[in-house]
Motif scaffolding. Structure first.
Motif, PDB file in Angstrom:
ATOM      1  N   GLN A  70       0.826  -1.219   0.000  1.00 29.34           N
ATOM      2  CA  GLN A  70       0.000   0.000   0.000  1.00 29.34           C
ATOM      3  C   GLN A  70       0.857   1.265   0.000  1.00 29.34           C
ATOM      4  O   GLN A  70       0.479   2.271  -0.577  1.00 29.34           O
ATOM      5  N   LEU A  97      -6.666   2.203  -8.419  1.00 31.59           N
ATOM      6  CA  LEU A  97      -8.051   1.907  -8.044  1.00 31.59           C
ATOM      7  C   LEU A  97      -8.248   0.390  -7.917  1.00 31.59           C
ATOM      8  O   LEU A  97      -8.858  -0.083  -6.950  1.00 31.59           O
ATOM      9  N   TYR A 101      -6.769  -1.035  -4.834  1.00 31.30           N
ATOM     10  CA  TYR A 101      -7.529  -0.652  -3.640  1.00 31.30           C
ATOM     11  C   TYR A 101      -8.808  -1.433  -3.501  1.00 31.30           C
ATOM     12  O   TYR A 101      -9.187  -1.826  -2.396  1.00 31.30           O
ATOM     13  N   TYR A 136      -9.784  -3.857  -0.433  1.00 26.31           N
ATOM     14  CA  TYR A 136     -11.034  -3.680   0.307  1.00 26.31           C
ATOM     15  C   TYR A 136     -11.842  -4.981   0.370  1.00 26.31           C
ATOM     16  O   TYR A 136     -12.289  -5.391   1.432  1.00 26.31           O
ATOM     17  N   PHE A 150      -9.426   2.126   4.895  1.00 26.16           N
ATOM     18  CA  PHE A 150      -9.464   2.035   3.438  1.00 26.16           C
ATOM     19  C   PHE A 150      -9.620   3.428   2.821  1.00 26.16           C
ATOM     20  O   PHE A 150      -8.859   3.819   1.939  1.00 26.16           O
ATOM     21  N   TRP A 151     -10.565   4.200   3.318  1.00 28.83           N
ATOM     22  CA  TRP A 151     -10.832   5.513   2.742  1.00 28.83           C
ATOM     23  C   TRP A 151      -9.683   6.484   2.985  1.00 28.83           C
ATOM     24  O   TRP A 151      -9.278   7.209   2.091  1.00 28.83           O
ATOM     25  N   SER A 210      -6.721   5.446   0.916  1.00 29.34           N
ATOM     26  CA  SER A 210      -7.022   5.696  -0.509  1.00 29.34           C
ATOM     27  C   SER A 210      -6.784   7.169  -0.831  1.00 29.34           C
ATOM     28  O   SER A 210      -6.169   7.498  -1.839  1.00 29.34           O
ATOM     29  N   ASN A 234      -3.032   7.894  -0.888  1.00 26.21           N
ATOM     30  CA  ASN A 234      -2.334   7.367  -2.063  1.00 26.21           C
ATOM     31  C   ASN A 234      -2.788   8.019  -3.372  1.00 26.21           C
ATOM     32  O   ASN A 234      -1.982   8.193  -4.279  1.00 26.21           O
TER      33      ASN A 234
END
Lengths: 174, 174
Positions: free
Chosen positions: A7, A49, A52, A56, A66-67, A70, A73
Protein backbone atom coordinates in the motif's frame (compact mmCIF):
# COMPACT_ATOMS: atom_id res chain seq x y z
CA UNK A 1 2.84 -7.31 6.31
CA UNK A 2 3.19 -7.53 2.51
CA UNK A 3 -0.12 -5.69 2.04
CA UNK A 4 0.98 -2.84 4.35
CA UNK A 5 4.20 -2.17 2.42
CA UNK A 6 2.47 -2.75 -0.92
CA UNK A 7 0.00 0.00 0.00
CA UNK A 8 2.90 2.36 0.69
CA UNK A 9 4.70 1.83 -2.63
CA UNK A 10 1.46 1.52 -4.61
CA UNK A 11 1.50 5.14 -5.94
CA UNK A 12 5.10 4.66 -7.09
CA UNK A 13 4.14 1.52 -9.05
CA UNK A 14 1.17 3.44 -10.52
CA UNK A 15 3.58 6.23 -11.55
CA UNK A 16 5.82 3.67 -13.33
CA UNK A 17 2.73 2.49 -15.27
CA UNK A 18 1.86 6.12 -16.04
CA UNK A 19 5.35 6.89 -17.41
CA UNK A 20 5.62 3.67 -19.45
CA UNK A 21 2.19 4.12 -21.04
CA UNK A 22 2.91 7.79 -21.76
CA UNK A 23 6.21 6.97 -23.53
CA UNK A 24 4.72 4.06 -25.48
CA UNK A 25 1.71 6.10 -26.60
CA UNK A 26 3.88 8.94 -27.95
CA UNK A 27 6.56 6.70 -29.44
CA UNK A 28 4.42 3.98 -31.04
CA UNK A 29 0.78 5.16 -31.16
CA UNK A 30 1.93 8.71 -32.12
CA UNK A 31 -0.66 10.61 -30.11
CA UNK A 32 -0.03 14.19 -28.94
CA UNK A 33 1.99 14.87 -25.78
CA UNK A 34 -1.03 16.22 -23.91
CA UNK A 35 -3.19 13.22 -24.81
CA UNK A 36 -0.37 10.82 -23.89
CA UNK A 37 -0.01 12.48 -20.47
CA UNK A 38 -3.75 12.19 -19.82
CA UNK A 39 -3.80 8.58 -21.08
CA UNK A 40 -0.81 7.58 -18.94
CA UNK A 41 -2.30 9.26 -15.88
CA UNK A 42 -5.64 7.44 -16.33
CA UNK A 43 -3.92 4.02 -16.69
CA UNK A 44 -1.88 4.61 -13.52
CA UNK A 45 -5.03 5.77 -11.74
CA UNK A 46 -6.93 2.63 -12.81
CA UNK A 47 -4.08 0.46 -11.50
CA UNK A 48 -4.27 2.26 -8.15
CA UNK A 49 -8.05 1.91 -8.04
CA UNK A 50 -7.84 -1.81 -8.92
CA UNK A 51 -5.38 -2.58 -6.13
CA UNK A 52 -7.53 -0.65 -3.64
CA UNK A 53 -10.68 -2.49 -4.58
CA UNK A 54 -8.70 -5.73 -4.15
CA UNK A 55 -7.47 -4.52 -0.75
CA UNK A 56 -11.03 -3.68 0.31
CA UNK A 57 -12.84 -6.79 -0.86
CA UNK A 58 -10.21 -9.55 -0.83
CA UNK A 59 -8.10 -8.48 2.12
CA UNK A 60 -11.15 -7.22 4.09
CA UNK A 61 -9.59 -3.96 5.12
CA UNK A 62 -11.42 -1.73 7.61
CA UNK A 63 -13.61 0.88 5.89
CA UNK A 64 -12.15 3.91 7.74
CA UNK A 65 -8.55 2.86 7.04
CA UNK A 66 -9.46 2.04 3.44
CA UNK A 67 -10.83 5.51 2.74
CA UNK A 68 -8.07 7.45 4.50
CA UNK A 69 -5.28 5.41 2.87
CA UNK A 70 -7.02 5.70 -0.51
CA UNK A 71 -7.09 9.50 -0.19
CA UNK A 72 -3.40 9.57 0.83
CA UNK A 73 -2.33 7.37 -2.06
CA UNK A 74 -4.49 9.10 -4.68
CA UNK A 75 -3.08 12.46 -3.55
CA UNK A 76 0.46 11.01 -3.63
CA UNK A 77 -0.07 9.57 -7.11
CA UNK A 78 -1.67 12.79 -8.41
CA UNK A 79 1.21 14.88 -7.03
CA UNK A 80 3.80 12.59 -8.64
CA UNK A 81 1.84 12.52 -11.93
CA UNK A 82 1.70 16.33 -11.85
CA UNK A 83 5.50 16.47 -11.36
CA UNK A 84 5.99 14.15 -14.35
CA UNK A 85 3.65 16.23 -16.56
CA UNK A 86 5.58 19.32 -15.50
CA UNK A 87 8.88 17.63 -16.44
CA UNK A 88 7.54 16.84 -19.94
CA UNK A 89 6.14 20.35 -20.34
CA UNK A 90 9.45 21.84 -19.19
CA UNK A 91 11.30 20.03 -22.00
CA UNK A 92 8.89 21.43 -24.58
CA UNK A 93 7.95 24.94 -23.49
CA UNK A 94 10.41 26.29 -20.93
CA UNK A 95 12.64 29.03 -22.31
CA UNK A 96 15.58 28.08 -20.08
CA UNK A 97 15.54 24.47 -21.30
CA UNK A 98 15.24 25.59 -24.94
CA UNK A 99 18.30 27.83 -24.53
CA UNK A 100 20.23 25.05 -22.74
CA UNK A 101 19.46 22.72 -25.63
CA UNK A 102 20.69 25.30 -28.17
CA UNK A 103 23.94 25.74 -26.20
CA UNK A 104 24.33 21.96 -26.01
CA UNK A 105 24.25 21.72 -29.83
CA UNK A 106 27.04 24.26 -30.18
CA UNK A 107 30.42 23.02 -28.94
CA UNK A 108 32.11 26.42 -29.34
CA UNK A 109 29.38 28.22 -27.42
CA UNK A 110 27.09 31.00 -28.64
CA UNK A 111 27.20 34.77 -28.34
CA UNK A 112 24.16 36.68 -27.04
CA UNK A 113 23.30 37.81 -30.59
CA UNK A 114 23.52 34.25 -31.91
CA UNK A 115 21.25 33.02 -29.11
CA UNK A 116 18.73 35.79 -29.79
CA UNK A 117 18.76 34.92 -33.49
CA UNK A 118 18.08 31.23 -32.81
CA UNK A 119 15.59 31.84 -30.05
CA UNK A 120 13.51 34.58 -31.63
CA UNK A 121 11.04 36.16 -29.20
CA UNK A 122 8.76 37.30 -32.03
CA UNK A 123 8.49 33.73 -33.31
CA UNK A 124 7.84 32.50 -29.77
CA UNK A 125 5.01 35.03 -29.32
CA UNK A 126 3.48 33.98 -32.65
CA UNK A 127 3.66 30.27 -31.68
CA UNK A 128 1.97 30.94 -28.36
CA UNK A 129 -0.71 33.19 -29.85
CA UNK A 130 -1.44 30.51 -32.49
CA UNK A 131 -1.81 27.92 -29.73
CA UNK A 132 -4.13 30.14 -27.68
CA UNK A 133 -6.23 31.03 -30.75
CA UNK A 134 -6.47 27.43 -31.99
CA UNK A 135 -7.42 26.30 -28.48
CA UNK A 136 -10.15 28.97 -28.38
CA UNK A 137 -8.70 30.62 -25.25
CA UNK A 138 -8.35 33.91 -27.14
CA UNK A 139 -10.28 35.19 -30.16
CA UNK A 140 -8.94 37.43 -32.95
CA UNK A 141 -11.51 39.95 -34.24
CA UNK A 142 -10.78 43.10 -36.31
CA UNK A 143 -7.05 42.88 -35.53
CA UNK A 144 -7.74 42.81 -31.78
CA UNK A 145 -7.58 39.96 -29.29
CA UNK A 146 -10.40 39.09 -26.87
CA UNK A 147 -10.77 36.42 -24.18
CA UNK A 148 -12.48 33.31 -25.56
CA UNK A 149 -12.92 30.22 -23.38
CA UNK A 150 -12.21 31.54 -19.89
CA UNK A 151 -10.34 28.46 -18.54
CA UNK A 152 -6.90 29.91 -19.33
CA UNK A 153 -7.93 33.22 -17.77
CA UNK A 154 -8.96 31.44 -14.54
CA UNK A 155 -5.60 29.59 -14.48
CA UNK A 156 -3.78 32.90 -15.09
CA UNK A 157 -5.67 34.60 -12.24
CA UNK A 158 -4.89 31.73 -9.85
CA UNK A 159 -1.18 31.91 -10.78
CA UNK A 160 -1.08 35.70 -10.29
CA UNK A 161 -2.85 35.30 -6.92
CA UNK A 162 -0.35 32.60 -5.86
CA UNK A 163 2.52 34.89 -6.92
CA UNK A 164 1.08 37.66 -4.76
CA UNK A 165 0.71 35.36 -1.73
CA UNK A 166 4.10 33.64 -2.02
CA UNK A 167 6.40 36.20 -3.67
CA UNK A 168 4.52 39.36 -2.66
CA UNK A 169 4.41 40.66 -6.27
CA UNK A 170 2.42 40.03 -9.46
CA UNK A 171 5.35 39.86 -11.85
CA UNK A 172 9.08 39.05 -11.79
CA UNK A 173 9.74 42.55 -13.20
CA UNK A 174 7.99 44.45 -10.38
CA UNK B 1 -6.37 8.21 9.27
CA UNK B 2 -3.09 9.01 11.09
CA UNK B 3 -1.10 9.08 7.85
CA UNK B 4 -3.51 11.51 6.18
CA UNK B 5 -3.76 13.77 9.23
CA UNK B 6 -0.06 13.85 10.20
CA UNK B 7 1.16 14.15 6.58
CA UNK B 8 -1.24 17.04 5.84
CA UNK B 9 -0.46 18.85 9.11
CA UNK B 10 3.30 18.60 8.60
CA UNK B 11 2.97 19.85 5.02
CA UNK B 12 0.83 22.81 6.09
CA UNK B 13 3.29 23.61 8.85
CA UNK B 14 6.23 23.60 6.40
CA UNK B 15 4.24 25.75 3.95
CA UNK B 16 3.39 28.33 6.63
CA UNK B 17 7.01 28.41 7.78
CA UNK B 18 8.13 29.03 4.18
CA UNK B 19 5.60 31.87 3.69
CA UNK B 20 6.66 33.54 6.96
CA UNK B 21 10.38 33.24 6.11
CA UNK B 22 9.76 34.59 2.58
CA UNK B 23 7.97 37.63 4.03
CA UNK B 24 10.99 38.33 6.25
CA UNK B 25 13.64 37.80 3.59
CA UNK B 26 13.58 36.34 0.07
CA UNK B 27 16.56 33.94 -0.11
CA UNK B 28 18.98 33.94 -3.05
CA UNK B 29 18.92 30.17 -3.61
CA UNK B 30 15.19 29.73 -3.20
CA UNK B 31 14.79 26.10 -4.27
CA UNK B 32 17.60 24.89 -2.01
CA UNK B 33 16.02 26.82 0.88
CA UNK B 34 12.58 25.36 0.13
CA UNK B 35 13.99 21.82 0.17
CA UNK B 36 15.70 22.56 3.47
CA UNK B 37 12.55 24.00 5.09
CA UNK B 38 10.24 21.20 3.95
CA UNK B 39 12.53 18.25 4.69
CA UNK B 40 13.68 19.67 8.03
CA UNK B 41 9.99 20.04 8.99
CA UNK B 42 9.35 16.43 7.96
CA UNK B 43 12.28 14.97 9.91
CA UNK B 44 11.81 17.10 13.04
CA UNK B 45 8.03 16.67 12.87
CA UNK B 46 8.18 12.88 12.61
CA UNK B 47 10.76 12.68 15.41
CA UNK B 48 8.57 14.94 17.57
CA UNK B 49 5.43 12.90 16.91
CA UNK B 50 7.34 9.72 17.78
CA UNK B 51 8.93 11.18 20.93
CA UNK B 52 5.74 12.74 22.31
CA UNK B 53 3.34 9.99 21.20
CA UNK B 54 2.26 9.20 24.79
CA UNK B 55 1.59 12.84 25.70
CA UNK B 56 -0.25 13.36 22.41
CA UNK B 57 -2.34 10.24 23.04
CA UNK B 58 -3.38 11.65 26.41
CA UNK B 59 -4.59 14.76 24.54
CA UNK B 60 -6.61 12.56 22.18
CA UNK B 61 -4.26 12.86 19.18
CA UNK B 62 -3.09 9.53 17.81
CA UNK B 63 0.41 9.85 16.32
CA UNK B 64 2.11 7.28 14.01
CA UNK B 65 3.06 4.14 15.89
CA UNK B 66 4.86 1.96 13.33
CA UNK B 67 7.78 2.35 10.93
CA UNK B 68 5.42 1.62 8.01
CA UNK B 69 3.23 4.59 8.99
CA UNK B 70 6.27 6.90 9.21
CA UNK B 71 7.45 5.78 5.74
CA UNK B 72 3.94 6.33 4.38
CA UNK B 73 3.80 9.84 5.86
CA UNK B 74 7.27 10.60 4.43
CA UNK B 75 6.25 9.48 0.92
CA UNK B 76 2.98 11.43 1.06
CA UNK B 77 4.75 14.55 2.33
CA UNK B 78 7.60 14.23 -0.22
CA UNK B 79 5.23 13.94 -3.19
CA UNK B 80 3.28 17.04 -2.06
CA UNK B 81 6.58 18.89 -1.53
CA UNK B 82 7.85 18.07 -5.02
CA UNK B 83 4.51 19.11 -6.53
CA UNK B 84 4.73 22.41 -4.67
CA UNK B 85 8.35 23.01 -5.71
CA UNK B 86 7.64 22.43 -9.41
CA UNK B 87 4.71 24.85 -9.10
CA UNK B 88 7.00 27.31 -7.34
CA UNK B 89 9.51 27.23 -10.22
CA UNK B 90 6.64 28.28 -12.50
CA UNK B 91 5.78 31.15 -10.12
CA UNK B 92 9.34 32.49 -10.13
CA UNK B 93 9.23 33.56 -13.78
CA UNK B 94 6.48 35.18 -15.85
CA UNK B 95 4.97 32.81 -18.41
CA UNK B 96 4.46 34.59 -21.77
CA UNK B 97 1.10 32.85 -22.31
CA UNK B 98 -0.18 33.86 -18.87
CA UNK B 99 1.05 37.45 -19.39
CA UNK B 100 -0.72 37.62 -22.77
CA UNK B 101 -4.02 36.36 -21.35
CA UNK B 102 -3.83 38.83 -18.44
CA UNK B 103 -3.05 41.73 -20.82
CA UNK B 104 -6.07 40.84 -23.00
CA UNK B 105 -8.26 40.60 -19.91
CA UNK B 106 -6.99 43.94 -18.57
CA UNK B 107 -7.76 45.58 -21.95
CA UNK B 108 -11.48 44.99 -21.28
CA UNK B 109 -14.26 44.99 -23.92
CA UNK B 110 -12.18 46.92 -26.51
CA UNK B 111 -9.74 44.02 -26.83
CA UNK B 112 -5.95 44.11 -27.15
CA UNK B 113 -4.21 45.38 -30.30
CA UNK B 114 -2.50 42.77 -32.47
CA UNK B 115 0.80 44.67 -32.62
CA UNK B 116 0.92 45.43 -28.90
CA UNK B 117 2.32 42.01 -27.98
CA UNK B 118 5.35 42.28 -30.24
CA UNK B 119 6.04 45.78 -28.89
CA UNK B 120 5.68 44.69 -25.26
CA UNK B 121 7.27 41.22 -25.37
CA UNK B 122 10.81 41.94 -26.47
CA UNK B 123 14.00 39.90 -26.06
CA UNK B 124 14.79 42.04 -23.00
CA UNK B 125 11.74 40.60 -21.25
CA UNK B 126 11.48 37.13 -22.73
CA UNK B 127 14.96 35.82 -23.48
CA UNK B 128 17.71 37.85 -21.79
CA UNK B 129 16.48 37.29 -18.20
CA UNK B 130 16.34 33.53 -18.84
CA UNK B 131 19.94 33.56 -20.16
CA UNK B 132 20.97 35.43 -16.99
CA UNK B 133 19.09 32.79 -14.92
CA UNK B 134 21.23 30.07 -16.53
CA UNK B 135 24.41 31.84 -15.47
CA UNK B 136 23.09 32.47 -11.93
CA UNK B 137 22.09 28.81 -11.60
CA UNK B 138 25.59 27.82 -12.84
CA UNK B 139 24.12 25.95 -15.80
CA UNK B 140 26.03 28.20 -18.22
CA UNK B 141 29.08 30.43 -17.99
CA UNK B 142 30.35 33.39 -19.99
CA UNK B 143 33.62 32.71 -21.80
CA UNK B 144 34.73 35.92 -23.53
CA UNK B 145 31.64 36.97 -25.49
CA UNK B 146 30.28 33.41 -25.71
CA UNK B 147 27.92 31.48 -23.48
CA UNK B 148 28.89 27.87 -22.82
CA UNK B 149 27.22 25.15 -20.77
CA UNK B 150 28.82 24.08 -17.52
CA UNK B 151 28.98 20.39 -16.59
CA UNK B 152 25.69 20.85 -14.72
CA UNK B 153 24.13 22.42 -17.83
CA UNK B 154 25.38 19.61 -20.10
CA UNK B 155 23.82 17.06 -17.74
CA UNK B 156 20.49 18.91 -17.71
CA UNK B 157 20.42 19.27 -21.50
CA UNK B 158 21.35 15.58 -21.83
CA UNK B 159 18.36 14.51 -19.70
CA UNK B 160 15.86 16.41 -21.85
CA UNK B 161 17.47 15.44 -25.16
CA UNK B 162 17.57 11.76 -24.11
CA UNK B 163 13.94 11.89 -23.03
CA UNK B 164 12.87 13.33 -26.40
CA UNK B 165 14.77 10.51 -28.15
CA UNK B 166 13.09 7.98 -25.87
CA UNK B 167 9.67 9.34 -26.86
CA UNK B 168 10.84 9.68 -30.49
CA UNK B 169 9.25 13.14 -30.41
CA UNK B 170 10.34 15.73 -32.97
CA UNK B 171 7.93 18.67 -32.63
CA UNK B 172 9.73 22.04 -32.33
CA UNK B 173 7.92 23.15 -29.15
CA UNK B 174 8.42 26.61 -27.71
Amino acid sequence: MFLIYFQIVNPLIALVFNVLIQIISVRYIKISLLKSLIFGFIIGFLFLLGTYLYGYYAAEQLAVEFWSLSIVNFLTYSALGYCYAHFINLGEGARRIRIVKELYKSEAGLTLDELLKIYDSRQMIENRIDRLVSGGQIILRNNRYFIGKPIMLYIARIIVLMKLIVMGKKSEFE
Amino acid sequence: MRVLLCGSLLFMLAFLLHIVLWKIHLPKKQIKMLLLIFFATLIIGLAGLWAFSLSLKALGFSSPSTLAECIHIALFFTSLTFAYIVTYTALQVDSPSITMVMQIDNAGPDGYGIMAFTKMMTDDILVKPRIRDLVTAELACVDGDKYRLTRKGILLAGVFIYYRKLMNYHSKGG
